[in-house]
Design a protein around this motif. Structure first.
Motif, PDB file in Angstrom:
ATOM      1  N   LYS A 191       0.973  -1.010   0.047  1.00 35.08           N
ATOM      2  CA  LYS A 191      -0.022   0.162  -0.130  1.00 35.08           C
ATOM      3  C   LYS A 191       0.915   1.218   0.083  1.00 35.08           C
ATOM      4  O   LYS A 191       0.357   2.381  -0.281  1.00 35.08           O
ATOM      5  CB  LYS A 191      -0.877  -0.100   1.168  1.00 35.08           C
ATOM      6  CG  LYS A 191      -2.251  -1.134   1.202  1.00 35.08           C
ATOM      7  CD  LYS A 191      -2.831  -0.963   2.413  1.00 35.08           C
ATOM      8  CE  LYS A 191      -4.041  -2.366   2.445  1.00 35.08           C
ATOM      9  NZ  LYS A 191      -4.753  -2.178   3.674  1.00 35.08           N
ATOM     10  N   ASP A 192       2.076   1.226   0.522  1.00 33.43           N
ATOM     11  CA  ASP A 192       3.042   2.221   0.504  1.00 33.43           C
ATOM     12  C   ASP A 192       4.033   2.482  -0.842  1.00 33.43           C
ATOM     13  O   ASP A 192       4.670   3.256  -1.006  1.00 33.43           O
ATOM     14  CB  ASP A 192       4.165   2.325   1.478  1.00 33.43           C
ATOM     15  CG  ASP A 192       3.455   2.057   3.064  1.00 33.43           C
ATOM     16  OD1 ASP A 192       2.570   2.784   3.143  1.00 33.43           O
ATOM     17  OD2 ASP A 192       4.003   1.321   3.820  1.00 33.43           O
ATOM     18  N   TRP A 193       3.320   1.705  -1.832  1.00 34.32           N
ATOM     19  CA  TRP A 193       4.038   1.603  -3.208  1.00 34.32           C
ATOM     20  C   TRP A 193       3.205   1.683  -4.163  1.00 34.32           C
ATOM     21  O   TRP A 193       2.345   1.084  -4.171  1.00 34.32           O
ATOM     22  CB  TRP A 193       5.257   0.504  -3.210  1.00 34.32           C
ATOM     23  CG  TRP A 193       5.883   0.219  -2.309  1.00 34.32           C
ATOM     24  CD1 TRP A 193       5.820  -0.463  -0.828  1.00 34.32           C
ATOM     25  CD2 TRP A 193       7.177   0.778  -2.143  1.00 34.32           C
ATOM     26  NE1 TRP A 193       6.952  -0.097  -0.142  1.00 34.32           N
ATOM     27  CE2 TRP A 193       7.924   0.396  -0.874  1.00 34.32           C
ATOM     28  CE3 TRP A 193       8.048   1.511  -3.020  1.00 34.32           C
ATOM     29  CZ2 TRP A 193       9.174   0.873  -0.460  1.00 34.32           C
ATOM     30  CZ3 TRP A 193       9.328   1.779  -2.627  1.00 34.32           C
ATOM     31  CH2 TRP A 193       9.750   1.527  -1.464  1.00 34.32           C
ATOM     32  N   GLU A 194       3.560   2.491  -5.231  1.00 36.29           N
ATOM     33  CA  GLU A 194       2.916   2.535  -6.390  1.00 36.29           C
ATOM     34  C   GLU A 194       3.782   1.933  -7.662  1.00 36.29           C
ATOM     35  O   GLU A 194       4.729   2.238  -7.937  1.00 36.29           O
ATOM     36  CB  GLU A 194       2.478   4.066  -6.837  1.00 36.29           C
ATOM     37  CG  GLU A 194       1.854   4.225  -8.021  1.00 36.29           C
ATOM     38  CD  GLU A 194       1.671   5.831  -8.424  1.00 36.29           C
ATOM     39  OE1 GLU A 194       0.921   5.988  -9.644  1.00 36.29           O
ATOM     40  OE2 GLU A 194       1.669   6.474  -7.611  1.00 36.29           O
ATOM     41  N   ARG A 195       3.168   1.108  -8.426  1.00 37.97           N
ATOM     42  CA  ARG A 195       3.747   0.256  -9.148  1.00 37.97           C
ATOM     43  C   ARG A 195       3.885   1.208 -10.661  1.00 37.97           C
ATOM     44  O   ARG A 195       3.228   1.965 -10.754  1.00 37.97           O
ATOM     45  CB  ARG A 195       2.645  -0.929 -10.053  1.00 37.97           C
ATOM     46  CG  ARG A 195       3.273  -1.830 -10.966  1.00 37.97           C
ATOM     47  CD  ARG A 195       2.533  -2.822 -11.278  1.00 37.97           C
ATOM     48  NE  ARG A 195       2.879  -3.563 -12.508  1.00 37.97           N
ATOM     49  CZ  ARG A 195       2.196  -4.751 -12.863  1.00 37.97           C
ATOM     50  NH1 ARG A 195       1.259  -5.427 -12.109  1.00 37.97           N
ATOM     51  NH2 ARG A 195       2.744  -5.374 -14.012  1.00 37.97           N
ATOM     52  N   SER A 196       5.228   1.181 -11.035  1.00 38.83           N
ATOM     53  CA  SER A 196       5.585   1.901 -12.112  1.00 38.83           C
ATOM     54  C   SER A 196       6.170   1.126 -13.302  1.00 38.83           C
ATOM     55  O   SER A 196       6.176   2.064 -14.344  1.00 38.83           O
ATOM     56  CB  SER A 196       6.845   2.827 -11.554  1.00 38.83           C
ATOM     57  OG  SER A 196       7.646   2.103 -11.070  1.00 38.83           O
ATOM     58  N   GLY A 197       6.179   0.036 -13.248  1.00 37.84           N
ATOM     59  CA  GLY A 197       6.784  -0.769 -14.605  1.00 37.84           C
ATOM     60  C   GLY A 197       6.865  -2.344 -14.168  1.00 37.84           C
ATOM     61  O   GLY A 197       6.647  -2.793 -13.064  1.00 37.84           O
ATOM     62  N   GLY A 198       7.147  -3.000 -15.124  1.00 38.72           N
ATOM     63  CA  GLY A 198       7.285  -4.410 -15.180  1.00 38.72           C
ATOM     64  C   GLY A 198       8.083  -4.857 -16.219  1.00 38.72           C
ATOM     65  O   GLY A 198       8.621  -4.156 -17.208  1.00 38.72           O
ATOM     66  N   GLY A 199       8.772  -6.269 -15.911  1.00 40.10           N
ATOM     67  CA  GLY A 199       9.598  -6.779 -16.998  1.00 40.10           C
ATOM     68  C   GLY A 199       9.261  -8.166 -16.801  1.00 40.10           C
ATOM     69  O   GLY A 199       8.626  -8.955 -16.187  1.00 40.10           O
ATOM     70  N   GLY A 200      10.359  -8.930 -17.457  1.00 39.31           N
ATOM     71  CA  GLY A 200      10.346 -10.427 -17.369  1.00 39.31           C
ATOM     72  C   GLY A 200      10.441 -11.078 -16.048  1.00 39.31           C
ATOM     73  O   GLY A 200      10.147 -12.245 -15.767  1.00 39.31           O
ATOM     74  N   THR A 201      11.312 -10.453 -15.047  1.00 33.64           N
ATOM     75  CA  THR A 201      11.454 -11.094 -13.766  1.00 33.64           C
ATOM     76  C   THR A 201      10.459 -10.421 -12.583  1.00 33.64           C
ATOM     77  O   THR A 201      10.445 -11.164 -11.649  1.00 33.64           O
ATOM     78  CB  THR A 201      12.745 -10.855 -13.305  1.00 33.64           C
ATOM     79  OG1 THR A 201      13.194  -9.544 -13.116  1.00 33.64           O
ATOM     80  CG2 THR A 201      13.625 -11.795 -14.260  1.00 33.64           C
TER      81      THR A 201
END
Length: 303
Positions: free
Chosen positions: A18-28
């Motif tokens: 809840k303290d973090w906002e997702r900013s991206g993603g990748g293969g791992t």
């Protein structure tokens, strides 16, 4: 680092997403930005990646920052209860080399040359061999325990390993233009979890593997570049990195050996890949090309 016994597992700090906002993603895994302090980001691996693997990456990244290698500063080893990762310095306004090329294709050649220059700097740093694993030792260990590799292929691979130099210099382990970022005119290396020391030609083998033997759709998905663009990038990089040695028979022989090792590492780390890549290691290039063609068709069909 050197052995799993040196790791103190179970020390991950528990975080609340809840303290973090997702900013991206990748293969791992995925990256997040702290909602209370935007100067801190989180890299959280997928739950399939074991705790010891994530901790290994944390230890390596922390040590490399202390060596003066240009990479984000590392803070804590963390978990959300099921996944593991680390918090680190957020590099604001960053763009990977591949993202810059995808947005501005005319930058492909100058960035390939810049990448070669950064790689030469990276590979010139002397490693403390008591703190890192030898690339050759790691490969031998993985090959010896891989049931998908027949004994005859293993013997060939051990010969390839013997042809590499025993030198105390960095091997990134996943060298690619997707694993270097630029912000405010400064470049940073990222995704250093496969770092070892040894012959830097193993890093060129990572690039060559992607350019030659990875399905085109996978290259496009990961790097946002066509196979033709990626091959051109690697060709320019090779000419710039190796200079007068580029194209020589001696270098070609050595790079072919490194590339065979890189193919085998893919099988050792992803056993299902044996069906695709084992014919290549056995010298059956036509069979590999046919299988590769079908793989490209299937990937395109289901994506």
């Amino acid at each position: 680092m050197k052995t799993d016994k040196e790791m103190e597992l179970g020390q991950a700090r528990l975080i609340d997403l809840k303290d973090w906002e997702r900013s991206g993603g990748g293969g791992t895994g995925w990256s997040y930005i702290n909602r209370n302090d935007s100067s801190i980001m989180l890299k959280l691996n997928k739950k399939e990646i074991p705790e010891e693997v994530s901790y290994h990456e944390y230890l390596i990244s922390n040590t490399l920052y202390g060596m003066g290698i240009s990479c984000p500063r590392i803070f804590d080893f963390v978990t959300d209860g099921t996944r593991f990762g680390m918090t680190m310095e957020r590099i604001r306004g960053k763009k990977s080399y591949v993202r810059m090329i995808a947005d501005n294709p005319e930058l492909l050649e100058p960035l390939a040359k810049d990448f070669a220059a950064r790689s030469r700097e990276f590979h010139s740093i002397r490693c403390d061999t008591t703190k890192f694993e030898s690339n050759k030792e790691k490969c031998r260990r993985l090959f010896a325990s891989c049931p998908e590799l027949p004994d005859s292929v293993k013997e060939m691979l051990y010969g390839c390993l013997d042809s590499l130099e025993d030198v105390p210099y960095p091997v990134h382990g996943d060298l690619s233009p997707g694993n270097i970022i630029r912000a405010n005119g400064k470049d940073y290396w990222i995704d250093l979890g496969d770092f070892t020391y040894g012959d830097p030609d193993m890093d060129f083998a990572s690039l060559a593997f992607l350019a030659r033997y990875t399905p085109a759709k996978v290259v496009e998905y990961i790097f946002h570049l066509t196979r033709r663009q990626f091959k051109r990038f690697v060709e320019i990089y090779g000419r710039e990195y190796y200079g007068d040695r580029w194209g020589s028979g001696e270098l070609k022989q050595k790079l072919d050996a490194a590339l065979s090792i890189r193919v085998a590492l893919t099988i050792a780390n992803r056993p299902r890949a044996a069906k695709l890549y084992l014919p290549l290691l056995r010298g059956r290039k036509l069979k590999f090309a046919i299988i590769m063609g079908f793989a490209d068709i299937l990937i395109r069909k289901f994506n």
